[in-house]
Scaffold this active site. Structure first.
Site, PDB file in Angstrom:
ATOM      1  CG  ASN A  30       0.406   1.153   4.827  1.00 44.02           C
ATOM      2  OD1 ASN A  30      -0.030   1.840   5.742  1.00 44.02           O
ATOM      3  ND2 ASN A  30       0.173   1.436   3.539  1.00 44.02           N
TER       4      ASN A  30
ATOM      5  CB  SER B 109      -6.536   1.452  13.118  1.00 37.75           C
ATOM      6  OG  SER B 109      -7.428   2.498  13.412  1.00 37.75           O
TER       7      SER B 109
ATOM      8  N   GLY C 124       0.840  -1.209   0.000  1.00 36.79           N
ATOM      9  CA  GLY C 124       0.000   0.000   0.000  1.00 36.79           C
ATOM     10  C   GLY C 124       0.865   1.244   0.000  1.00 36.79           C
TER      11      GLY C 124
ATOM     12  CE1 TYR D 201      -9.479  -0.395   8.707  1.00 40.56           C
ATOM     13  CE2 TYR D 201     -10.093   0.752  10.722  1.00 40.56           C
ATOM     14  CZ  TYR D 201      -9.215   0.563   9.670  1.00 40.56           C
ATOM     15  OH  TYR D 201      -8.071   1.326   9.587  1.00 40.56           O
TER      16      TYR D 201
ATOM     17  N   GLY E 108      -4.275   7.287  14.894  1.00 50.24           N
ATOM     18  CA  GLY E 108      -5.627   7.848  14.862  1.00 50.24           C
ATOM     19  C   GLY E 108      -5.876   8.345  13.447  1.00 50.24           C
ATOM     20  CG  LEU E 109      -9.522  10.247  12.551  1.00 47.41           C
ATOM     21  CD1 LEU E 109     -10.468  11.312  13.084  1.00 47.41           C
ATOM     22  CD2 LEU E 109     -10.155   9.510  11.381  1.00 47.41           C
ATOM     23  CB  VAL E 110      -3.480   9.739   8.935  1.00 45.33           C
ATOM     24  CG1 VAL E 110      -2.368  10.402   8.137  1.00 45.33           C
ATOM     25  CG2 VAL E 110      -2.941   9.186  10.256  1.00 45.33           C
TER      26      VAL E 110
ATOM     27  CG  PHE F 287      -8.602   4.922   5.415  1.00 47.56           C
ATOM     28  CD1 PHE F 287      -8.310   3.568   5.323  1.00 47.56           C
ATOM     29  CD2 PHE F 287      -9.446   5.344   6.427  1.00 47.56           C
ATOM     30  CE1 PHE F 287      -8.841   2.654   6.223  1.00 47.56           C
ATOM     31  CE2 PHE F 287      -9.992   4.444   7.330  1.00 47.56           C
ATOM     32  CZ  PHE F 287      -9.695   3.104   7.222  1.00 47.56           C
TER      33      PHE F 287
HETATM   34  N1  LIG Z   1      -5.996   7.231   7.299  1.00 45.84           N
HETATM   35  C1  LIG Z   1      -6.335   6.940   8.543  1.00 45.84           C
HETATM   36  O1  LIG Z   1      -6.990   7.756   9.247  1.00 45.84           O
HETATM   37  C2  LIG Z   1      -5.900   5.620   9.142  1.00 45.84           C
HETATM   38  C3  LIG Z   1      -5.950   5.505  10.534  1.00 45.84           C
HETATM   39  C4  LIG Z   1      -5.544   4.314  11.123  1.00 45.84           C
HETATM   40  C5  LIG Z   1      -5.077   3.274  10.343  1.00 45.84           C
HETATM   41  N2  LIG Z   1      -5.043   3.404   8.996  1.00 45.84           N
HETATM   42  C6  LIG Z   1      -4.520   2.273   8.209  1.00 45.84           C
HETATM   43  O2  LIG Z   1      -3.401   2.713   7.496  1.00 45.84           O
HETATM   44  C7  LIG Z   1      -3.188   1.882   6.367  1.00 45.84           C
HETATM   45  C8  LIG Z   1      -2.957   2.762   5.148  1.00 45.84           C
HETATM   46  O3  LIG Z   1      -4.135   3.516   4.921  1.00 45.84           O
HETATM   47  P1  LIG Z   1      -4.109   4.980   4.319  1.00 45.84           P
HETATM   48  O4  LIG Z   1      -4.843   5.832   5.260  1.00 45.84           O
HETATM   49  O5  LIG Z   1      -2.751   5.369   3.891  1.00 45.84           O
HETATM   50  O6  LIG Z   1      -5.081   4.727   3.073  1.00 45.84           O
HETATM   51  P2  LIG Z   1      -4.964   5.043   1.509  1.00 45.84           P
HETATM   52  O7  LIG Z   1      -4.441   6.415   1.275  1.00 45.84           O
HETATM   53  O8  LIG Z   1      -6.301   4.678   0.953  1.00 45.84           O
HETATM   54  O9  LIG Z   1      -3.870   3.989   0.984  1.00 45.84           O
HETATM   55  C9  LIG Z   1      -4.153   2.608   0.907  1.00 45.84           C
HETATM   56  C10 LIG Z   1      -3.033   1.928   0.137  1.00 45.84           C
HETATM   57  O10 LIG Z   1      -3.292   0.513   0.138  1.00 45.84           O
HETATM   58  C11 LIG Z   1      -3.305   0.025  -1.210  1.00 45.84           C
HETATM   59  N3  LIG Z   1      -4.244  -1.092  -1.277  1.00 45.84           N
HETATM   60  C12 LIG Z   1      -5.564  -1.090  -0.963  1.00 45.84           C
HETATM   61  N4  LIG Z   1      -6.107  -2.302  -1.184  1.00 45.84           N
HETATM   62  C13 LIG Z   1      -5.095  -3.095  -1.639  1.00 45.84           C
HETATM   63  C14 LIG Z   1      -5.031  -4.452  -2.075  1.00 45.84           C
HETATM   64  N5  LIG Z   1      -6.125  -5.228  -2.130  1.00 45.84           N
HETATM   65  N6  LIG Z   1      -3.833  -4.941  -2.476  1.00 45.84           N
HETATM   66  C15 LIG Z   1      -2.729  -4.157  -2.471  1.00 45.84           C
HETATM   67  N7  LIG Z   1      -2.731  -2.861  -2.073  1.00 45.84           N
HETATM   68  C16 LIG Z   1      -3.906  -2.342  -1.674  1.00 45.84           C
HETATM   69  C17 LIG Z   1      -3.714   1.239  -2.050  1.00 45.84           C
HETATM   70  O11 LIG Z   1      -3.249   1.186  -3.396  1.00 45.84           O
HETATM   71  P3  LIG Z   1      -4.128   0.520  -4.600  1.00 45.84           P
HETATM   72  O12 LIG Z   1      -5.527   1.044  -4.490  1.00 45.84           O
HETATM   73  O13 LIG Z   1      -3.413   0.918  -5.861  1.00 45.84           O
HETATM   74  O14 LIG Z   1      -4.052  -0.959  -4.389  1.00 45.84           O
HETATM   75  C18 LIG Z   1      -2.955   2.352  -1.313  1.00 45.84           C
HETATM   76  O15 LIG Z   1      -1.595   2.348  -1.716  1.00 45.84           O
HETATM   77  C19 LIG Z   1      -4.431   0.974   6.274  1.00 45.84           C
HETATM   78  O16 LIG Z   1      -4.107  -0.301   6.783  1.00 45.84           O
HETATM   79  C20 LIG Z   1      -5.440   1.680   7.170  1.00 45.84           C
HETATM   80  O17 LIG Z   1      -6.370   0.750   7.714  1.00 45.84           O
HETATM   81  C21 LIG Z   1      -5.438   4.556   8.370  1.00 45.84           C
END
Ligand SMILES: NC(=O)c1ccc[n+]([C@@H]2O[C@H](COP(=O)([O-])OP(=O)(O)OC[C@H]3O[C@@H](n4cnc5c(N)ncnc54)[C@H](OP(=O)(O)O)[C@@H]3O)[C@@H](O)[C@H]2O)c1
Length: 259
Positions: free
Chosen positions: A88, A140, A10, A150, A181-183, A187
């Site tokens: 990730n 998370s 990711g 989730y 937390g929230l970023v 997502f």
């Molecule tokens: N943003 C928040 O507030 C937050 C808070 C706590 C935890 N998190 C966690 O942080 C991690 C990263 O999230 P993010 O916030 O950076 O989200 P994001 O900006 O949506 O990025 C998600 C990444 O994962 C890839 N991805 C999604 N589904 C996939 C799959 N089936 N196979 C391979 N790659 C996949 C996406 O690329 P493609 O679509 O090209 O595959 C993208 O690179 C996640 O595990 C999320 O649960 C996020």
């Protein structure tokens, strides 16, 4: 000189992109994983030009058997060792358990649970043989305060990393669950989560999240919760009865889902 290599799933967006940039900055070569190949290639071009590191692009859907297997093969390749694995990649569903699609629920488990477990198992033998390595699984704060599938998957990531960290005690290999937390990333938009009413103070800076994660990893912690405010919120979530936390969350309704 052989540079260490970090494999980031990711990597093309948000938190994964911040990890990829940080490890490049630290002089690591990279293996970038996500589904969108063009986006990965563009990211690789930028990282090579900016940080002069080797960057491999490995497009794969971690929700599929074949996609996950391709990344496992790369993670287990003793000729091209992986020193840091960042599990990730992730997403959330746009519906609760009463309204979600069963296949979407399964995809969630495949990406958030199955893939990190399999990639960890693939990378570990090489790390143990070299007595060096790090496995970061992005969980998370939802693991502690959110009662959705989730949140359940993220709770698995925390328990998995805690158990692994205990098993690895005395070795040169570390395991940690990062609980942000929230970023602001893609997502929430992708998961149809309306965050328009979330107050500014709840948003974390993505680079600060990575900095705190790597500091906690160096200190041998199994769980990293960046920022004092989220440490406090999750501590409350852990000690208060689950029903109280759920009611407080629902009353707040800061994260309304679009239907
Ligand atoms: N943003 C928040 O507030 C937050 C808070 C706590 C935890 N998190 C966690 O942080 C991690 C990263 O999230 P993010 O916030 O950076 O989200 P994001 O900006 O949506 O990025 C998600 C990444 O994962 C890839 N991805 C999604 N589904 C996939 C799959 N089936 N196979 C391979 N790659 C996949 C996406 O690329 P493609 O679509 O090209 O595959 C993208 O690179 C996640 O595990 C999320 O649960 C996020």
């Amino acid at each position: 000189m052989v540079m260490p290599t970090a494999l980031v799933t990711g990597s093309s967006s948000g938190i994964g992109a911040a990890f990829a940039k940080r490890y490049a900055q630290l002089g690591h070569d990279l293996v970038l994983v996500a589904r969108n190949a063009e986006r990965l290639r563009n990211q690789a071009t930028e990282l090579r030009a900016r940080w002069h590191v080797d960057v491999e692009v490995l497009p794969a859907d971690l929700g599929t058997d074949d996609g996950c297997a391709a990344v496992e093969t790369r993670a287990a390749d003793v000729g091209r060792p992986i020193d840091v694995l960042v599990n990730n990649a992730g997403f959330t569903l746009g519906a609760d358990l009463l309204h979600s699609d069963v296949d979407a629920e399964e995809q969630l488990l495949r990406v958030l649970v199955r893939a990190p477990m399999r990639l960890t198992k693939a990378a570990l033998p090489g790390m143990l043989a070299r007595d060096r390595g790090s496995i970061i699984t992005v969980a998370s704060v939802a693991a502690f305060v959110n009662h959705s599938s989730y949140g359940a998957a993220k709770a698995w990531a925390v328990r998995f990393s805690e158990a692994l960290s205990l098993n690895l005690a005395g070795t040169g290999v570390g395991a940690l669950a990062l609980c942000p937390g929230l970023v602001r990333t893609e997502f929430h938009e992708r998961g149809h989560v309306d965050v328009s009413r979330v107050p500014d103070w709840l948003w974390l800076d993505v680079d600060q999240v990575v900095t705190e994660c790597l500091r906690d990893l160096r200190r041998g912690k199994a769980v990293s919760i960046p920022s004092l405010r989220y440490k406090g919120l999750t501590a409350a979530g852990r000690v208060l009865p689950r029903g109280v936390v759920a009611r407080a969350r629902d009353a707040g309704r800061t994260l309304k889902r679009r239907r």
